[in-house]
Design a protein around this motif. Structure first.
Motif, PDB file in Angstrom:
ATOM      1  N   CYS A 149      30.958 -61.669   6.172  1.00  0.00           N
ATOM      2  CA  CYS A 149      32.159 -62.255   5.570  1.00  0.00           C
ATOM      3  C   CYS A 149      31.826 -63.586   4.911  1.00  0.00           C
ATOM      4  O   CYS A 149      31.127 -64.425   5.485  1.00  0.00           O
ATOM      5  CB  CYS A 149      33.183 -62.464   6.681  1.00  0.00           C
ATOM      6  SG  CYS A 149      34.514 -63.559   6.250  1.00  0.00           S
ATOM      7  N   ALA A 150      32.360 -63.782   3.715  1.00  0.00           N
ATOM      8  CA  ALA A 150      32.050 -64.994   2.950  1.00  0.00           C
ATOM      9  C   ALA A 150      32.592 -66.264   3.600  1.00  0.00           C
ATOM     10  O   ALA A 150      32.187 -67.371   3.256  1.00  0.00           O
ATOM     11  CB  ALA A 150      32.613 -64.868   1.533  1.00  0.00           C
ATOM     12  N   LEU A 151      33.526 -66.128   4.544  1.00  0.00           N
ATOM     13  CA  LEU A 151      34.114 -67.326   5.162  1.00  0.00           C
ATOM     14  C   LEU A 151      33.396 -67.761   6.441  1.00  0.00           C
ATOM     15  O   LEU A 151      33.734 -68.783   7.024  1.00  0.00           O
ATOM     16  CB  LEU A 151      35.597 -67.109   5.473  1.00  0.00           C
ATOM     17  CG  LEU A 151      36.559 -66.938   4.306  1.00  0.00           C
ATOM     18  CD1 LEU A 151      37.991 -67.120   4.782  1.00  0.00           C
ATOM     19  CD2 LEU A 151      36.266 -67.911   3.176  1.00  0.00           C
ATOM     20  N   ILE A 152      32.430 -66.969   6.895  1.00  0.00           N
ATOM     21  CA  ILE A 152      31.683 -67.398   8.082  1.00  0.00           C
ATOM     22  C   ILE A 152      30.935 -68.688   7.730  1.00  0.00           C
ATOM     23  O   ILE A 152      30.328 -68.785   6.664  1.00  0.00           O
ATOM     24  CB  ILE A 152      30.690 -66.296   8.531  1.00  0.00           C
ATOM     25  CG1 ILE A 152      31.467 -65.049   8.980  1.00  0.00           C
ATOM     26  CG2 ILE A 152      29.780 -66.792   9.640  1.00  0.00           C
ATOM     27  CD1 ILE A 152      30.591 -63.875   9.377  1.00  0.00           C
ATOM     28  N   LYS A 153      31.002 -69.659   8.633  1.00  0.00           N
ATOM     29  CA  LYS A 153      30.465 -71.004   8.319  1.00  0.00           C
ATOM     30  C   LYS A 153      29.021 -70.986   7.815  1.00  0.00           C
ATOM     31  O   LYS A 153      28.706 -71.592   6.807  1.00  0.00           O
ATOM     32  CB  LYS A 153      30.558 -71.908   9.560  1.00  0.00           C
ATOM     33  CG  LYS A 153      31.951 -72.456   9.747  1.00  0.00           C
ATOM     34  CD  LYS A 153      31.950 -73.934  10.140  1.00  0.00           C
ATOM     35  CE  LYS A 153      33.345 -74.510  10.005  1.00  0.00           C
ATOM     36  NZ  LYS A 153      34.338 -73.813  10.890  1.00  0.00           N
ATOM     37  N   GLU A 154      28.151 -70.250   8.534  1.00  0.00           N
ATOM     38  CA  GLU A 154      26.733 -70.242   8.135  1.00  0.00           C
ATOM     39  C   GLU A 154      26.564 -69.630   6.742  1.00  0.00           C
ATOM     40  O   GLU A 154      25.713 -70.042   5.971  1.00  0.00           O
ATOM     41  CB  GLU A 154      25.875 -69.429   9.123  1.00  0.00           C
ATOM     42  CG  GLU A 154      25.824 -70.000  10.536  1.00  0.00           C
ATOM     43  CD  GLU A 154      26.979 -69.517  11.391  1.00  0.00           C
ATOM     44  OE1 GLU A 154      26.929 -68.380  11.858  1.00  0.00           O
ATOM     45  OE2 GLU A 154      27.953 -70.292  11.575  1.00  0.00           O
ATOM     46  N   VAL A 155      27.415 -68.627   6.460  1.00  0.00           N
ATOM     47  CA  VAL A 155      27.334 -67.979   5.149  1.00  0.00           C
ATOM     48  C   VAL A 155      27.766 -68.971   4.079  1.00  0.00           C
ATOM     49  O   VAL A 155      27.133 -69.099   3.030  1.00  0.00           O
ATOM     50  CB  VAL A 155      28.235 -66.719   5.117  1.00  0.00           C
ATOM     51  CG1 VAL A 155      28.244 -66.103   3.724  1.00  0.00           C
ATOM     52  CG2 VAL A 155      27.764 -65.706   6.152  1.00  0.00           C
ATOM     53  N   GLN A 156      28.838 -69.687   4.367  1.00  0.00           N
ATOM     54  CA  GLN A 156      29.320 -70.678   3.401  1.00  0.00           C
ATOM     55  C   GLN A 156      28.252 -71.723   3.127  1.00  0.00           C
ATOM     56  O   GLN A 156      28.037 -72.121   1.987  1.00  0.00           O
ATOM     57  CB  GLN A 156      30.592 -71.356   3.925  1.00  0.00           C
ATOM     58  CG  GLN A 156      31.819 -70.474   3.748  1.00  0.00           C
ATOM     59  CD  GLN A 156      33.081 -71.174   4.214  1.00  0.00           C
ATOM     60  OE1 GLN A 156      33.080 -71.845   5.231  1.00  0.00           O
ATOM     61  NE2 GLN A 156      34.159 -70.996   3.473  1.00  0.00           N
ATOM     62  N   GLY A 207      19.674 -73.814  -1.124  1.00  0.00           N
ATOM     63  CA  GLY A 207      20.414 -72.568  -0.958  1.00  0.00           C
ATOM     64  C   GLY A 207      19.478 -71.405  -1.186  1.00  0.00           C
ATOM     65  O   GLY A 207      18.370 -71.554  -1.664  1.00  0.00           O
ATOM     66  N   GLU A 208      19.913 -70.208  -0.801  1.00  0.00           N
ATOM     67  CA  GLU A 208      19.052 -69.051  -1.032  1.00  0.00           C
ATOM     68  C   GLU A 208      19.901 -67.875  -1.497  1.00  0.00           C
ATOM     69  O   GLU A 208      21.052 -67.752  -1.121  1.00  0.00           O
ATOM     70  CB  GLU A 208      18.279 -68.679   0.229  1.00  0.00           C
ATOM     71  CG  GLU A 208      18.988 -69.095   1.496  1.00  0.00           C
ATOM     72  CD  GLU A 208      18.240 -68.707   2.755  1.00  0.00           C
ATOM     73  OE1 GLU A 208      17.783 -67.569   2.836  1.00  0.00           O
ATOM     74  OE2 GLU A 208      18.153 -69.552   3.654  1.00  0.00           O
ATOM     75  N   ASN A 209      19.330 -67.055  -2.309  1.00  0.00           N
ATOM     76  CA  ASN A 209      20.044 -65.845  -2.731  1.00  0.00           C
ATOM     77  C   ASN A 209      19.508 -64.666  -1.930  1.00  0.00           C
ATOM     78  O   ASN A 209      18.473 -64.750  -1.305  1.00  0.00           O
ATOM     79  CB  ASN A 209      19.847 -65.622  -4.228  1.00  0.00           C
ATOM     80  CG  ASN A 209      21.006 -64.832  -4.799  1.00  0.00           C
ATOM     81  OD1 ASN A 209      21.751 -64.197  -4.055  1.00  0.00           O
ATOM     82  ND2 ASN A 209      21.163 -64.871  -6.101  1.00  0.00           N
ATOM     83  N   GLU A 210      20.243 -63.577  -1.974  1.00  0.00           N
ATOM     84  CA  GLU A 210      19.794 -62.379  -1.240  1.00  0.00           C
ATOM     85  C   GLU A 210      18.618 -61.754  -1.974  1.00  0.00           C
ATOM     86  O   GLU A 210      18.713 -61.471  -3.136  1.00  0.00           O
ATOM     87  CB  GLU A 210      20.940 -61.348  -1.169  1.00  0.00           C
ATOM     88  CG  GLU A 210      22.158 -61.881  -0.486  1.00  0.00           C
ATOM     89  CD  GLU A 210      21.902 -62.315   0.948  1.00  0.00           C
ATOM     90  OE1 GLU A 210      21.474 -61.462   1.732  1.00  0.00           O
ATOM     91  OE2 GLU A 210      22.116 -63.491   1.257  1.00  0.00           O
ATOM     92  N   ASN A 261      30.941 -67.850  -4.759  1.00  0.00           N
ATOM     93  CA  ASN A 261      29.789 -68.007  -3.870  1.00  0.00           C
ATOM     94  C   ASN A 261      28.571 -67.271  -4.414  1.00  0.00           C
ATOM     95  O   ASN A 261      27.635 -66.986  -3.679  1.00  0.00           O
ATOM     96  CB  ASN A 261      30.136 -67.585  -2.441  1.00  0.00           C
ATOM     97  CG  ASN A 261      30.132 -66.088  -2.259  1.00  0.00           C
ATOM     98  OD1 ASN A 261      30.129 -65.337  -3.232  1.00  0.00           O
ATOM     99  ND2 ASN A 261      30.130 -65.638  -1.020  1.00  0.00           N
ATOM    100  N   GLY A 262      28.648 -66.920  -5.682  1.00  0.00           N
ATOM    101  CA  GLY A 262      27.491 -66.291  -6.309  1.00  0.00           C
ATOM    102  C   GLY A 262      27.166 -64.905  -5.789  1.00  0.00           C
ATOM    103  O   GLY A 262      25.999 -64.519  -5.736  1.00  0.00           O
TER     104      GLY A 262
END
Ligand code: TPP
Ligand code: SF4
Ligand code: SF4
Lengths: 190, 594
Positions: B518-525, B591-594, B569-570
Motif C-alpha cells: 500500500c502506498a500509504l505505508i510509512k516505509e513505502v512513503q 530514493g529507489e525505484n522498483e 509516488n512515481g
C-alpha cells in the motif's frame, strides 16, 4: 449557550488534528466539550467533517441544517457542500485552496468558478484566507491546517488558551517552530 | 484524572480498569480503535484475530480458562461470529466475557445498518448500551461484573456516534481480578445434544428470570423525572441526542441494560407521564416490546427507521420545531467521493481489467479495491461481504456458463480478506472445479480500516515480529496448478496484461497474486518520497488516456495535463499508459525505484 463548530475538508488535510487540538484546549479552559470525528474513508481523499460543541453542558455534538455557529471550510467547495449547516448570521471561515476531486480530475464534473464571490455575496460573515499560500510562504505547505486553527481561534475570541502548548503536544518536535509561526499568522489574519 | 476520550478509547480504558487479560478483534469501522488502544496496555494480551468468529472463540477459550476476556467487532462482524455466539449463550462463562458490537446507523462506512440489539433476544444474551465515553468505560466494568454474576456472556452495543465522539472521562484504577480456577465441567462446556438440552432449559428456567429481575432493579435503567407531559424512552447515542434536543423539558427512561428489557420500569414510567416517545435508531426494538405490554407510545410512525436520529429530527417530531434558517447558494459543489490513492497498487490491475468490460464479470469485495467500482475504472459487478469476492464468483461463473454468455468471472479480494474468509472460497473453487479467476491483491496491510497488521505482514498488534504466512504457498497447497498461478508486480502493466490474458485462456481455477505494498505505508512513503512523474507538454496530445486510470495526482487544468508532485509516488502506471510516451518518471535525490 453552547457553541457549535463544523469543520469540513478533504481527507489528508489534517482537520481531525485541528479538531483534537481545539477540543483539548476547550476542555482545559473548563468547558464541557463533545467532538465527533467520523473518519470512515477520510484517507482516500473523500470529504471529511468533524463537529465540535462546547459550553456548560454538552450532550451531542451532531450538527444539522442551520445549527453551526461557525463553519470552517478547509477547501473552497467544501464550504459550498456544508453551507446549509451554518445558521443565519453565523461565521464562515474558508480556505481558498482548491483540491480537485476525482470526478473533476477525470473530466466527469467541473470545478466551479466564482466560489468565494458567491459566498461573500450570500453569507453575512465570511473570513477568507489562502492558508496554503500563507503556509508555503513559511516554507511548510503542510502547516496550512495550523494556519486555519489560528484563524478559527481568533474568530472565536479564544486566544487566551495555551494553543501553542497543544500544537507542541500533537506535532513532531522538528515542525514546532514552523507550526507555531503558522498559528500566529492565522491569528494575525483577522 | 480527567481525559478527553472517544468511546473506543474509553472502552479500552474500561477493559484495563476491569482487569481484562485477553482482548481479541478483527478490524472494522467503527470498532477498530478499541483493540488498537487496548494493545497499549502491557497487562492485556491483545491479538488481531483472523476473523471475528476466531476472535470470539479465542476470547471464549480464555474466559473458560478463567480470565476476563473480550472480543470487539463491527456490526457485520457479529454475523461472522454468530455461530459461537449462540452456543456460548448456553455455556456461560468462567472469567467474564464481553462481546462488543459497534453498529453503524447511517452507514458512514459500512455495507448495511443492521441493528445488532436484535441478536440479544435471539441468542438470549444480556445486552448493555452505553451513551457516551464515560459510560463506555463505566458500563464495560459493569458488563464484566454482570457476566460473572449471572454466568452469561454480555453483548455490549455501541454505535458510530458513541465510538467516535470525544467526551470528558474521569479515569479510575485497574483492579487485578486475576485468573479464576478452571474446573473441568463437561455438562457446562461440552455442548453435545444431551448437555445442550439441559443447558437450554437451565438458561430459560434459571438465568433469564434472574436477568429479567435485574433489569427491573438496576440503576443502568433509570427514570429521570421532569415535566410529566412528555416521556422519552431511549438508549445509547439517542439518549444524548434527545437530551441535546429536549434538555429538561421532558422526562426520560434511559435504558442502559436492554436485554432482557425492564417491563416493570416501563409500566412505572407510563404511569408517570402522559405521552411516551420511543427514540431508538433503526429497529423498533423497545417500541415493539412496550406496545406488547399494552402501553401506548409513539415510535417509528414518527421517527425514521433508516439512518441516524439526530437532535434536529427529535426537535421536529417532539416539539414541532422547524428547521432553523440557513443559507442557500446557487453554485453546487462537484462530488468528492473517496478514491484509490495516487500510487495505489490496486490501480494497475483494475485499469487492465477495465479494458475487458465485455469479456469478464468481476465479483469484488470489501476493501480499498471496492473503490475500483467507481468511475472512471468502474470495475465490479458485485460487492456484498468479506469473502464473497471469491464465493459469489463461483456461482456467477456457473450461471454464465449455463447461459452461454462466454464471459469469464474474476473474483477479487485483498490479503486481509483472503485470510478472513477468502481461503474457504479458494478451497471451494478448487474442490468444485470452478473456472473462476481469483485475484488476491496483496498490499501487505489491512488498508481500508486504517492499516492494521494481518497474518501476511510479519508483525502483530503488539508490534512484535510474527510469522509471515505466505499466500502463494497456501494457493499451491490448495491444489491450484503451477501453470495457473501468476505472482506479479501490479505497477508493471505488462505483467498485469499477461496475467489477465493467461487467465482468460486458462481452464480450471486460476490465481493472480499482486504483490506491492500500500502506498500509504510509512516505509513505502519514505522510500518513494522522491519519485514523481512529469508530463512533457510538447509530446502530450491531450488524448486523456492518463485521466482514465483515475489517479488523483493527474489533472487537466486549462487544457494542460499536470501531475501533482506531492501526491505522485512515481508508480509509473500513467507513464506506461500514455500512448505518446509523454510522461516520464523522475527521481529527486536518493530514493529507489522498483
Ligand atoms: C465481517 C467484516 N469485518 C470487517 C469489515 C471491515 N473491513 C472492510 S474491508 C476490510 C479489510 C480490507 O483489507 P484487505 O482485504 O487487505 O484490503 P485493502 O483495504 O488492504 O486493500 C475490513 C476489515 C467488514 N466489512 N466485514
Ligand atoms: S506515476 Fe502517474 S499514476 Fe502513479 S501516482 Fe504518479 S501520477 Fe499517479
Ligand atoms: S490506502 Fe493503500 S490500498 Fe488503500 S487506496 Fe490508498 S494506496 Fe490503495
Amino acid at each position: 449557550m453552547n457553541k457549535s463548530l463544523l469543520l469540513a475538508g478533504v481527507g489528508g488535510q489534517g482537520i481531525i488534528l485541528v479538531s483534537k487540538i481545539l477540543s483539548e484546549g476547550l476542555m482545559e479552559e473548563g468547558y464541557d466539550v463533545k467532538m465527533s470525528e467520523i473518519h470512515g474513508m477520510s484517507q482516500r481523499g473523500g470529504s471529511v467533517t468533524t463537529q465540535i460543541k462546547f459550553g456548560e453542558k454538552v450532550y451531542s455534538p451532531i450538527i444539522n441544517a442551520g445549527e453551526a455557529d461557525v463553519l470552517v471550510a478547509f477547501e473552497k467547495i467544501e464550504a459550498l457542500r456544508y453551507i446549509e449547516n451554518l445558521k443565519s448570521g453565523g461565521t464562515l471561515i474558508v480556505n481558498e485552496e482548491e483540491i480537485f476531486p476525482l470526478p473533476v480530475l477525470a473530466g466527469l464534473e467541473e470545478y466551479p468558478d466564482g466560489v468565494i464571490e458567491e459566498l461573500k455575496n450570500k453569507v453575512d460573515h465570511v473570513i477568507n484566507i489562502d492558508a496554503r499560500k500563507v503556509a508555503l510562504d513559511l516554507g511548510e505547505a503542510k502547516s496550512s491546517n495550523i494556519v486555519m486553527l489560528g484563524v478559527t481561534v481568533k474568530a472565536l475570541g479564544l486566544e487566551d488558551i495555551d494553543w501553542e502548548g497543544k500544537i507542541k503536544k500533537y506535532l513532531p518536535a522538528k515542525t514546532h517552530e514552523k507550526n507555531i509561526l503558522a498559528f500566529r499568522k492565522g491569528l494575525e489574519t483577522l | 484524572m480527567k481525559k478527553l476520550m472517544t468511546g473506543n478509547e474509553a472502552i479500552a480504558r474500561g477493559a484495563y480498569e476491569a482487569g481484562v487479560l485477553v482482548a481479541c478483534a478483527y478490524p472494522g469501522t467503527p470498532s477498530t480503535e478499541i483493540l488498537e488502544n487496548v494493545s497499549a496496555y502491557d497487562e492485556i494480551y491483545s491479538e488481531w484475530s483472523t476473523n471475528e468468529k476466531v476472535a470470539l472463540e479465542v476470547a471464549f477459550g480464555a474466559s473458560v480458562a478463567g480470565a476476563r476476556a473480550m472480543a470487539s467487532m463491527k456490526h457485520v462482524g457479529l454475523n461472522v461470529a454468530a455461530d459461537p455466539f449462540f452456543t456460548i449463550a448456553y455455556e456461560g462463562v468462567n472469567g467474564g466475557l464481553v462481546v462488543i458490537t459497534a453498529d453503524e446507523p447511517g452507514m458512514h462506512s459500512s455495507q448495511n445498518e443492521q441493528d445488532n440489539r436484535l441478536y440479544a433476544p435471539h441468542a438470549k444474551v444480556a445486552l448493555i448500551e452505553p451513551s457516551d465515553s464515560q459510560e463506555c468505560k463505566d458500563y464495560l466494568k459493569r458488563a464484566f461484573e454482570i457476566s460473572e454474576q449471572f454466568d452469561t456472556a454480555v453483548l455490549f452495543r455501541v454505535t458510530t456516534r458513541v465510538c467516535h465522539t470525544k467526551g470528558i472521562v474521569e479515569l479510575g484504577e485497574r483492579e487485578e481480578v486475576g485468573i479464576k480456577e478452571y474446573i473441568k465441567n463437561p455438562k457446562k462446556y461440552i455442548m453435545v445434544p444431551a448437555n445442550a438440552k439441559e443447558k437450554h432449559i437451565e438458561m430459560e428456567r434459571d438465568r433469564l428470570p434472574k436477568l429479567h429481575e435485574f433489569s427491573n432493579t438496576t440503576d443502568l435503567n433509570r427514570i429521570e423525572l421532569n415535566d410529566s407531559k412528555i416521556g422519552v424512552v431511549t438508549s445509547g447515542a439517542c439518549y444524548m441526542n434527545a437530551k441535546e434536543a429536549l434538555g429538561d423539558k421532558v422526562s426520560y427512561l434511559k435504558i442502559g441494560f436492554s436485554y432482557p428489557l425492564p417491563d416493570e420500569k416501563f409500566k412505572e414510567f407510563a404511569e408517570k407521564v402522559e405521552k411516551i416517545y420511543v427514540i431508538e435508531e433503526n429497529e423498533p426494538y423497545m417500541e415493539n416490546f412496550i406496545k406488547a405490554l399494552g402501553i401506548d407510545c409513539i415510535g417509528k410512525e414518527e421517527f425514521p427507521l433508516c439512518g441516524e436520529i439526530t437532535p434536529q429530527i427529535i426537535k421536529k417530531v417532539v416539539l414541532g420545531e422547524k428547521t432553523p434558517s440557513t443559507y442557500k447558494l446557487d453554485i453546487l459543489p462537484p462530488n468528492r467521493p473517496p478514491a484509490l490513492c495516487a500510487g495505489c497498487p490496486h490501480r494497475g490491475i483494475f485499469y487492465e481489467m477495465s479494458k475487458y468490460k465485455n469479456k469478464i464479470n468481476v465479483t469484488s469485495d470489501i476493501g480499498c479495491y471496492s473503490l475500483g467500482a467507481s468511475a472512471p475504472l468502474s470495475v465490479g459487478d458485485t460487492v456484498v461481504c468479506m469473502g464473497a469476492g471469491f464465493s459469489a464468483g463461483i456461482g456467477f461463473d456457473r450461471v454464465n456458463k449455463m447461459a452461454q454468455r462466454g464471459k469469464k468471472v474474476f473474483g477479487v479480494l485483498g490479503d486481509s480478506t483472503f485470510f478472513h474468509s477468502g481461503m474457504t472460497g479458494l478451497v471451494d473453487a478448487v474442490y468444485n472445479k470452478s473456472d473462476l479467476v481469483m485475484v488476491i491483491l496483496d498490499n501487505r496491510i489491512t488498508a481500508m480500516t486504517g492499516h492494521q497488521e494481518n497474518p501476511g505482514t510479519g508483525k502483530n498488534i503488539m508490534g512484535e515480529e510474527a510469522p509471515m504466512i505466505d499466500i502463494v504457498s497456501i494457493v499451491k497447497a490448495c491444489g491450484v496448478k503451477e501453470e495457473n498461478i501468476r505472482v506479479i508486480n501490479p505497477y508493471i502493466m505488462s505483467q498485469n496484461k499477461e496475467a489477465i490474458k493467461s487467465a482468460l485462456e486458462a481452464k480450471g481455477p486460476f490465481v493472480i497474486v499482486t504483490k506491492q505494498p500500500c502506498a500509504l505505508i510509512k516505509e513505502v512513503q519514505k522510500k518513494r518520497a522522491n519519485l514523481y512523474s512529469e508530463v512533457d507538454n510538447e509530446k502530450c496530445t491531450k488524448c486523456k488516456a492518463c485521466l482514465r486510470i483515475g489517479c488523483p495526482a493527474i489533472s487537466m487544468v486549462d487544457g494542460r495535463v499536470l501531475i501533482d508532485k506531492v501526491q505522485c509516488n512515481g508508480c509509473t502506471v500513467c507513464v506506461q499508459t500514455c500512448p505518446y510516451k509523454a510522461i516520464k518518471v523522475h527521481q529527486e535525490r536518493g530514493g529507489e525505484n522498483e
